[in-house]
Write a protein that holds these residues in place. Structure first.
Motif, PDB file in Angstrom:
ATOM      1  N   PRO A 103       8.338  -6.881  -1.024  1.00 41.88           N
ATOM      2  CA  PRO A 103       8.296  -5.348  -1.091  1.00 41.88           C
ATOM      3  C   PRO A 103       9.432  -5.140  -2.116  1.00 41.88           C
ATOM      4  CG  PRO A 103       7.989  -5.454   1.082  1.00 41.88           C
ATOM      5  CD  PRO A 103       8.330  -7.060   0.687  1.00 41.88           C
ATOM      6  N   LEU A 104      10.689  -5.866  -1.740  1.00 43.95           N
ATOM      7  CA  LEU A 104      11.810  -5.671  -2.677  1.00 43.95           C
ATOM      8  C   LEU A 104      11.306  -6.233  -4.186  1.00 43.95           C
ATOM      9  CD1 LEU A 104      14.512  -4.620  -3.319  1.00 43.95           C
ATOM     10  CD2 LEU A 104      15.379  -6.753  -2.574  1.00 43.95           C
ATOM     11  N   ILE A 105      10.868  -7.559  -4.057  1.00 43.03           N
ATOM     12  CA  ILE A 105      10.317  -8.038  -5.320  1.00 43.03           C
ATOM     13  C   ILE A 105       9.384  -7.157  -6.200  1.00 43.03           C
ATOM     14  CG2 ILE A 105       9.293  -9.845  -6.451  1.00 43.03           C
ATOM     15  CD1 ILE A 105      10.569 -11.778  -4.183  1.00 43.03           C
ATOM     16  N   ALA A 106       8.614  -6.374  -5.583  1.00 46.64           N
ATOM     17  CA  ALA A 106       7.617  -5.693  -6.008  1.00 46.64           C
ATOM     18  C   ALA A 106       8.383  -4.552  -6.953  1.00 46.64           C
ATOM     19  CB  ALA A 106       6.432  -5.161  -5.200  1.00 46.64           C
ATOM     20  N   GLY A 107       9.344  -3.931  -6.003  1.00 45.44           N
ATOM     21  CA  GLY A 107       9.976  -2.757  -6.269  1.00 45.44           C
ATOM     22  C   GLY A 107      10.935  -3.270  -7.580  1.00 45.44           C
ATOM     23  N   ASP A 108      11.505  -4.236  -7.600  1.00 45.45           N
ATOM     24  CA  ASP A 108      12.285  -4.906  -8.687  1.00 45.45           C
ATOM     25  C   ASP A 108      11.584  -4.933  -9.934  1.00 45.45           C
ATOM     26  OD1 ASP A 108      14.502  -5.265  -7.035  1.00 45.45           O
ATOM     27  OD2 ASP A 108      14.501  -7.288  -7.024  1.00 45.45           O
ATOM     28  N   PHE A 109      10.336  -5.333  -9.594  1.00 45.42           N
ATOM     29  CA  PHE A 109       9.114  -5.595 -10.930  1.00 45.42           C
ATOM     30  C   PHE A 109       8.881  -4.034 -11.521  1.00 45.42           C
ATOM     31  CE2 PHE A 109       4.483  -5.571 -11.767  1.00 45.42           C
ATOM     32  CZ  PHE A 109       4.345  -6.241 -12.676  1.00 45.42           C
ATOM     33  N   LEU A 110       8.614  -3.204 -10.613  1.00 44.04           N
ATOM     34  CA  LEU A 110       8.341  -1.748 -11.164  1.00 44.04           C
ATOM     35  C   LEU A 110       9.791  -1.245 -11.827  1.00 44.04           C
ATOM     36  CD1 LEU A 110       6.265  -0.247  -8.195  1.00 44.04           C
ATOM     37  CD2 LEU A 110       5.603  -1.290 -10.373  1.00 44.04           C
ATOM     38  N   PHE A 111      10.857  -1.543 -11.100  1.00 48.45           N
ATOM     39  CA  PHE A 111      12.127  -0.908 -11.714  1.00 48.45           C
ATOM     40  C   PHE A 111      12.302  -1.573 -13.072  1.00 48.45           C
ATOM     41  CE2 PHE A 111      15.700   1.147  -9.109  1.00 48.45           C
ATOM     42  CZ  PHE A 111      16.573   1.397 -10.515  1.00 48.45           C
ATOM     43  N   GLU A 112      12.310  -2.716 -13.077  1.00 48.14           N
ATOM     44  CA  GLU A 112      12.727  -3.427 -14.381  1.00 48.14           C
ATOM     45  C   GLU A 112      11.829  -2.927 -15.514  1.00 48.14           C
ATOM     46  OE1 GLU A 112      15.629  -4.689 -14.698  1.00 48.14           O
ATOM     47  OE2 GLU A 112      15.373  -4.824 -16.664  1.00 48.14           O
ATOM     48  N   LEU A 113      10.344  -2.810 -15.157  1.00 53.28           N
ATOM     49  CA  LEU A 113       9.350  -2.326 -16.161  1.00 53.28           C
ATOM     50  C   LEU A 113       9.881  -0.998 -16.682  1.00 53.28           C
ATOM     51  CD1 LEU A 113       5.828  -3.179 -14.606  1.00 53.28           C
ATOM     52  CD2 LEU A 113       7.124  -4.242 -16.617  1.00 53.28           C
ATOM     53  N   GLY A 133       3.515 -14.543   1.356  1.00 48.24           N
ATOM     54  CA  GLY A 133       4.525 -13.776   0.724  1.00 48.24           C
ATOM     55  C   GLY A 133       4.176 -12.895  -0.404  1.00 48.24           C
ATOM     56  N   ASP A 134       3.233 -13.839  -1.492  1.00 45.34           N
ATOM     57  CA  ASP A 134       2.763 -13.171  -2.463  1.00 45.34           C
ATOM     58  C   ASP A 134       1.930 -11.949  -2.237  1.00 45.34           C
ATOM     59  OD1 ASP A 134       2.619 -13.622  -5.496  1.00 45.34           O
ATOM     60  OD2 ASP A 134       0.430 -13.670  -4.765  1.00 45.34           O
ATOM     61  N   ALA A 135       0.972 -12.327  -1.239  1.00 45.42           N
ATOM     62  CA  ALA A 135      -0.009 -11.129  -0.942  1.00 45.42           C
ATOM     63  C   ALA A 135       0.837  -9.907  -0.514  1.00 45.42           C
ATOM     64  CB  ALA A 135      -0.938 -11.531   0.306  1.00 45.42           C
ATOM     65  N   THR A 136       1.896 -10.285   0.293  1.00 42.83           N
ATOM     66  CA  THR A 136       2.919  -8.931   0.569  1.00 42.83           C
ATOM     67  C   THR A 136       3.501  -8.247  -0.669  1.00 42.83           C
ATOM     68  OG1 THR A 136       3.419 -10.330   2.620  1.00 42.83           O
ATOM     69  CG2 THR A 136       4.463  -8.213   2.382  1.00 42.83           C
ATOM     70  N   ALA A 137       3.860  -9.025  -1.456  1.00 41.04           N
ATOM     71  CA  ALA A 137       4.197  -8.247  -2.704  1.00 41.04           C
ATOM     72  C   ALA A 137       3.256  -7.403  -3.374  1.00 41.04           C
ATOM     73  CB  ALA A 137       4.899  -9.376  -3.754  1.00 41.04           C
ATOM     74  N   PHE A 138       2.097  -8.169  -3.307  1.00 41.64           N
ATOM     75  CA  PHE A 138       0.971  -7.397  -4.030  1.00 41.64           C
ATOM     76  C   PHE A 138       0.557  -6.056  -3.426  1.00 41.64           C
ATOM     77  CE2 PHE A 138      -3.901  -6.917  -4.428  1.00 41.64           C
ATOM     78  CZ  PHE A 138      -3.894  -6.345  -5.735  1.00 41.64           C
ATOM     79  N   ALA A 139       0.350  -6.161  -1.928  1.00 45.08           N
ATOM     80  CA  ALA A 139       0.107  -5.214  -1.178  1.00 45.08           C
ATOM     81  C   ALA A 139       1.221  -4.066  -1.323  1.00 45.08           C
ATOM     82  CB  ALA A 139       0.131  -5.492   0.422  1.00 45.08           C
ATOM     83  N   SER A 140       2.526  -4.468  -1.607  1.00 41.08           N
ATOM     84  CA  SER A 140       3.450  -3.437  -1.849  1.00 41.08           C
ATOM     85  C   SER A 140       3.146  -2.520  -3.086  1.00 41.08           C
ATOM     86  CB  SER A 140       4.824  -3.975  -2.091  1.00 41.08           C
ATOM     87  OG  SER A 140       5.219  -4.765  -0.891  1.00 41.08           O
ATOM     88  N   LEU A 141       2.708  -3.320  -4.113  1.00 37.82           N
ATOM     89  CA  LEU A 141       2.144  -2.408  -5.456  1.00 37.82           C
ATOM     90  C   LEU A 141       0.964  -1.790  -4.971  1.00 37.82           C
ATOM     91  CD1 LEU A 141       2.117  -5.103  -8.141  1.00 37.82           C
ATOM     92  CD2 LEU A 141       3.722  -3.484  -7.810  1.00 37.82           C
TER      93      LEU A 141
END
Lengths: 855, 144
Positions: free
Chosen positions: A242-252, A688-696
């Motif tokens: 979830p943090l990686i997904a958040g970082d992805f959005l944040f950096e975008l 883990g990857d699926a969790t990041a996607f689920a966070s998006l």
């Protein structure tokens, strides 16, 4: 699920070994020849080549020392802050530098010390607990370490250029999104890079526990440390993404102005708080559980008896692992969520105390019924329990919403979190250093200096942090660089500052002791604490092979309960006593009962991991400075390096399909499908990857609940035709990959290649269609097009990896690396594709169907 | 999970080991997580439904009786499911059968009973966790 290829060889011969077989002597000249061959296979590179080592004993030591070094730097930052706060209206640090220091203190302690320390320590000692030669993927550990070193140095180094992040360790928008300068970008990109290394370590450790246990070590007798590693590894897989997904959005948002957290364009800063704390609260337990696991190893040794309530401790670890995911909103009690939601999180925050407390009672019970022989490590554990319980009690107070409102963002919180983290992490880890030092360095640390360090840190800690409770209750806010004299907080702050220097003195003694002992030659007993677990079968002087032979384990404390086990291991009378082929090998066993399944070749020293880490670093670091072209070049080179590494060193068809593994057991030397560690590595990574996607996807629906106008009335949607085309293309590509695997097994190599080639084309087409579906939308205009774009970009990035994998398998079929019998790569790629197909279908449903239903 | 290596157990030290119920293939580490997983589903579901209800259905300060009623029904169902898991794992532990609390032996039976014991304890914690999650709904009567 993917079974082994039908013609794959099976294990042959007797198992479990009988007493007569174990009693059979090995001639001494054969023993020596075997030992020489093993020594040659596991030899640590010498000279400058030493740095190409990948063995867990080398990488683990570097990793531990690096994390410890970052911790000392972060500690110095804390000292500087304490000097600034010693008296009111002080001018040692200005506000800007103070902001940089507290941000980096928190970020470094969490991301560069606490979590990496768990991984480092586990890489170092887990194989020894399991009598394994090494971790299943040594090069992955090395890659993770070099990524950590590069990323950590980059983030820390920003302090020297007055460019460090300064928006606090949780980087709340809008402060962090609007902040000028590159500090926040350094935080986002540098730490995302390290998070990926963390996930790599988690994959390694989980597979290590599940597949690399010694024969006979069933789940009901494995060391408690292994249980904790399993739980914490699982938590990392669900907490970090979830943090990686958040970082992805944040950096975008920071780089391209996509308004995910900007309320003026439909965004919501609270989404970041959710994603951050879904990571941030479990992370506290990710830090705490492995440290308490060290206590679970020390306590039985000190009590000289098996731990009381093994099942209860397993319950405690697993239960805490789950419940800790229900706490995140207690960091957000003041954000105006509905009271009923606060109630749920308050309840879970109280409930987590139950499993957390149970393990502490189990330790106390073990000490009560044992014959305690007090030792220096136990002193640190005792200090840990005292401090942690105090921190836990303020935690129970903070879980109550009205009290939390009162002390939110005050020094009471600072006191609470330091009590939990010092008690739950720093003290047990230092205790662990004293306890495992003879195993790691083959020397003992000084008992006298250790006691001095303990009392300095223990007393200094309480003098520093106890007054912060009072300062907090009197209203002193966190993160202020100074305060007026009239506030009356001066006395408490002065006491805290004095205490901080006492802690620093204690750490100085500890560091001096570490440095002092490095030069000395030790002459220590092999099992100085008379412990019962396998790591104390280590060799003195040191041997790089991990275990001379891999034992058959039938008890929880083999060194206590299996007479002669160490002598038998030394004499090579157990499994894998030899390295006939000169390659590094370890034994892979079944998940539940640890029955030997096959001999796994593990990789040796290399420089490719350094190249891969450097290029991966470039791909993350260049965007900080908005240098996108070099970043893309680095990303391509990193992918190339990783492909070269995999191609040359993994899943090569074996020359000898079945080999003698000792004790008359003959084992295959290759595995594919569920028996292969690589398959498990892929499975766990993709979880883990699926969790990041689920966070998006959570983000998408979060906007819907949080905003009355999402999706905005009359908004342009994703192009339905292209969304449907993308779903179809990905679905067909998945089917082609699946059938290609069956065709290859059936021996039709040509058909498999054709299917994979068709899959490759379909994947590329699918990516194109996904991008075309959102091409007409302007992501900077509103959060709705922005989140659609983010989903499409995520899908395309994964499609790209999927296409590379299909290409890799075509090349494998052409080159003969993949055959009908040896198809591990194809099995792993199919597994990846199961996840990718799910990702694609979900993404297309969210892109194409959900907005029309919600609008 | 398939188990290609099962056939190579040439000798069995204990007759129990041949019993199909204790075979490795029929055991899974996942099973001990079912209780906590039910807690997690119930928790996430409660949070999600309450958040949507307060955002989309009920106005601020409005009574949420239908939500509370539905929530009570679901909570009782989840508690019953966890209770059933607990009962099954209690049977699997078989404490009254052999009074074995440690299950530290290197055999199929002890491994099987240990997993039962762990699952049993985890169902208790999950049960308590679900009761805790249910409490806010007893006290909170409106969206605020």
């Amino acid at each position: 699920m993917t079974a082994s290829a039908p013609r794959a060889p099976r294990p042959e011969g007797p198992y479990p070994p009988t007493d007569e077989m174990l009693a059979r002597p090995v001639p001494s000249d054969l023993q020596e020849a075997q030992a020489d061959r093993l020594r040659a296979a596991w030899r640590t590179p010498q000279g400058w080549r030493y740095w190409s080592a990948v063995n867990n004993s080398e990488v683990g030591v570097w990793y531990t020392l690096t994390a410890f070094g970052f911790m000392l730097i972060a500690g110095l930052l804390a000292l500087a802050m304490r000097v600034q706060l010693a008296v009111p209206q002080n001018g040692v640090l200005d506000a800007d530098r103070f902001n940089q220091f507290f941000t980096m203190h928190g970020s470094a302690m969490m991301f560069l010390f606490a979590v990496p320390m768990f991984e480092a320590f586990s890489i170092l000692i887990l194989p020894a607990f399991l009598g394994a030669r090494d971790m299943p993927f040594p090069r992955l550990s090395a890659y993770g370490y070099w990524c950590f070193l590069i990323g950590g140095t980059f983030v820390m180094g920003s302090l020297l250029f007055d460019a460090a992040p300064k928006a606090g360790w949780f980087m709340y928008p809008p402060l962090a999104t609007r902040e000028l300068g590159i500090g926040s970008d350094i935080w986002l990109l540098g730490l995302s890079f390290i998070e990926i290394a963390s996930i790599a370590a988690a994959v390694e450790l989980i597979v290590g526990v599940l597949k690399c246990r010694p024969p006979g070590m069933r789940v009901n007798i494995m060391p408690l440390y292994a249980w904790y590693v399993l739980v914490v590894g699982g938590m990392i897989l669900f907490a970090f993404p979830p943090l990686i997904a958040g970082d992805f959005l944040f950096e975008l948002q920071r780089s391209f102005d996509w308004p995910f957290f900007d309320p003026e364009r439909g965004g919501d800063p609270l989404l970041w708080q959710h994603l951050f704390w879904i990571f941030g609260h479990p992370e506290v337990y990710i830090v705490f559980l492995p440290s308490i696991a060290i206590a679970a190893m020390i306590v039985p040794t000190v009590a000289r008896r098996p731990v009381v309530g093994y099942s209860w401790i397993v319950l405690s670890a697993v239960g805490t692992g789950f419940l800790s995911f229900g706490l995140w909103v207690h960091h957000m009690f003041t954000t105006g969520l509905p009271t009923i939601s606060l109630g749920f999180f308050s309840a879970a925050s109280e409930a987590v105390v139950i499993p957390t407390g149970i393990q502490l009672f189990a330790f106390v019970a073990t000490l009560m019924v044992g014959r305690v022989r007090m030792s220096l490590p136990m002193l640190w554990i005792a200090g840990a329990l005292a401090i942690f319980v105090a921190g836990g009690l303020t935690g129970v107070m903070l879980a109550i919403v009205p009290f939390n409102w009162q002390v939110h963002d005050t020094y009471f919180i600072v006191a609470h979190l330091h009590y939990t983290l010092f008690g739950g992490m720093v003290f047990p880890v230092i205790g662990g250093v004293y306890y495992f030092y003879p195993f790691i360095a083959k020397r003992l640390l000084s008992e006298r200096l250790g006691r001095i360090a303990f009392w300095l840190i223990f007393v200094g800690f309480n003098v520093t942090f106890f007054p912060m409770h009072i300062a907090g209750l009197e209203g002193m806010p966190r993160r202020v660089f100074t305060y007026p004299a009239a506030s009356g907080w001066g006395l408490w702050n002065m006491i805290s500052t004095l205490g901080a220097f006492v802690i620093a003195g204690g750490f100085a003694v500890f560091v001096y002791d570490l440095l002092r002992s490095m030069g000395r030659r030790g002459d220590i007993p092999r099992n100085p604490w008379q412990a019962g677990t396998l790591e104390w079968s280590h060799d003195i002087p040191e041997e790089a092979w991990g275990a001379r032979s891999i034992p058959y384990v039938t008890t929880r404390y083999p060194l206590w309960d299996q007479e002669g086990i160490v002598a038998r291991m030394d004499a090579g009378r157990y499994y894998l006593p030899d390295a006939e082929t000169g390659a590094r090998e370890t034994l892979v066993t079944s998940v539940i009962d640890a029955r030997p399944l096959h001999i796994q070749t593990v990789t040796g020293p290399t420089w490719i991991t350094h190249l891969a880490a450097i290029f991966t670093g470039g791909a993350f670091i260049f965007p900080t400075f908005h240098l996108y072209a070099p970043a893309v070049v680095c990303a391509v080179l990193a992918v190339a390096a990783i492909i070269w590494w995999l191609w040359t060193a993994t899943a090569r068809p074996p020359e000898i399909p079945v080999r003698d593994a000792g004790l008359d057991l003959r084992l295959p030397t290759y595995a594919s499908g569920v028996n292969a560690p690589g398959w498990w590595g892929m499975w766990i990574t993709m979880l883990g990857d699926a969790t990041a996607f689920a966070s998006l996807v959570f983000g998408f629906f979060f906007y819907w609940t949080a905003r009355p106008d999402f999706p905005p009335a009359g908004a342009e949607h994703a192009a339905p035709f292209w969304v449907a085309a993308a779903a179809l293309a990905f679905g067909l590509s998945w089917a082609a990959t699946l059938v290609a695997r069956q065709s290859n097994r059936a021996g039709s190599r040509g058909r498999a290649m054709a299917l994979l080639a068709a899959g490759f084309v379909l994947t590329v087409a699918g990516c194109g269609a996904a991008l075309l579906s959102v091409l007409a939308l302007d992501p900077a205009a509103h959060v709705y097009p922005a989140i659609l774009w983010a989903l499409a970009v995520w899908l395309c990035a994964h499609g790209g990896v999927g296409a590379i994998m299909q290409g890799y398998c075509i090349a494998g079929l052409v080159a003969g690396k993949l055959t009908p019998d040896y198809d591990a790569d194809l099995c792993n790629v199919t597994l990846y594709w199961h996840f990718l197909a799910l990702t694609a279908l979900t993404a297309c449903a969210v892109l194409g169907i959900a907005p029309r239903l919600l609008a | 999970m398939t188990d290609p290596a099962r056939s190579h157990d040439a000798t069995s030290p204990r007759p129990d080991e041949d019993r199909q119920a204790f075979a490795e293939a029929s055991e899974s580490l996942w099973r001990i997580t079912f209780g906590p997983a039910l807690w997690a589903l119930h928790f996430a579901g409660s949070y999600g439904v309450a958040a949507i209800w307060c955002a989309k259905v009920a106005a601020k300060g409005q009574d949420i009786a239908p939500l509370r009623l539905g929530f009570a029904v679901v909570t009782l169902a989840v508690l019953a499911a966890i209770g059933w898991l607990g009962w099954r794992s209690w049977r699997q532990w078989d404490y009254l059968g052999d009074r074995d609390y440690e299950n530290a032996g290197a055999n199929h039976e002890d491994r099987h009973q240990f997993l039962g014991h762990a699952a049993f304890l985890l169902s208790i914690v999950s049960f308590v966790g679900v009761v805790y999650t249910g409490l806010p709904v007893v006290f909170v009567q409106a969206c605020r």
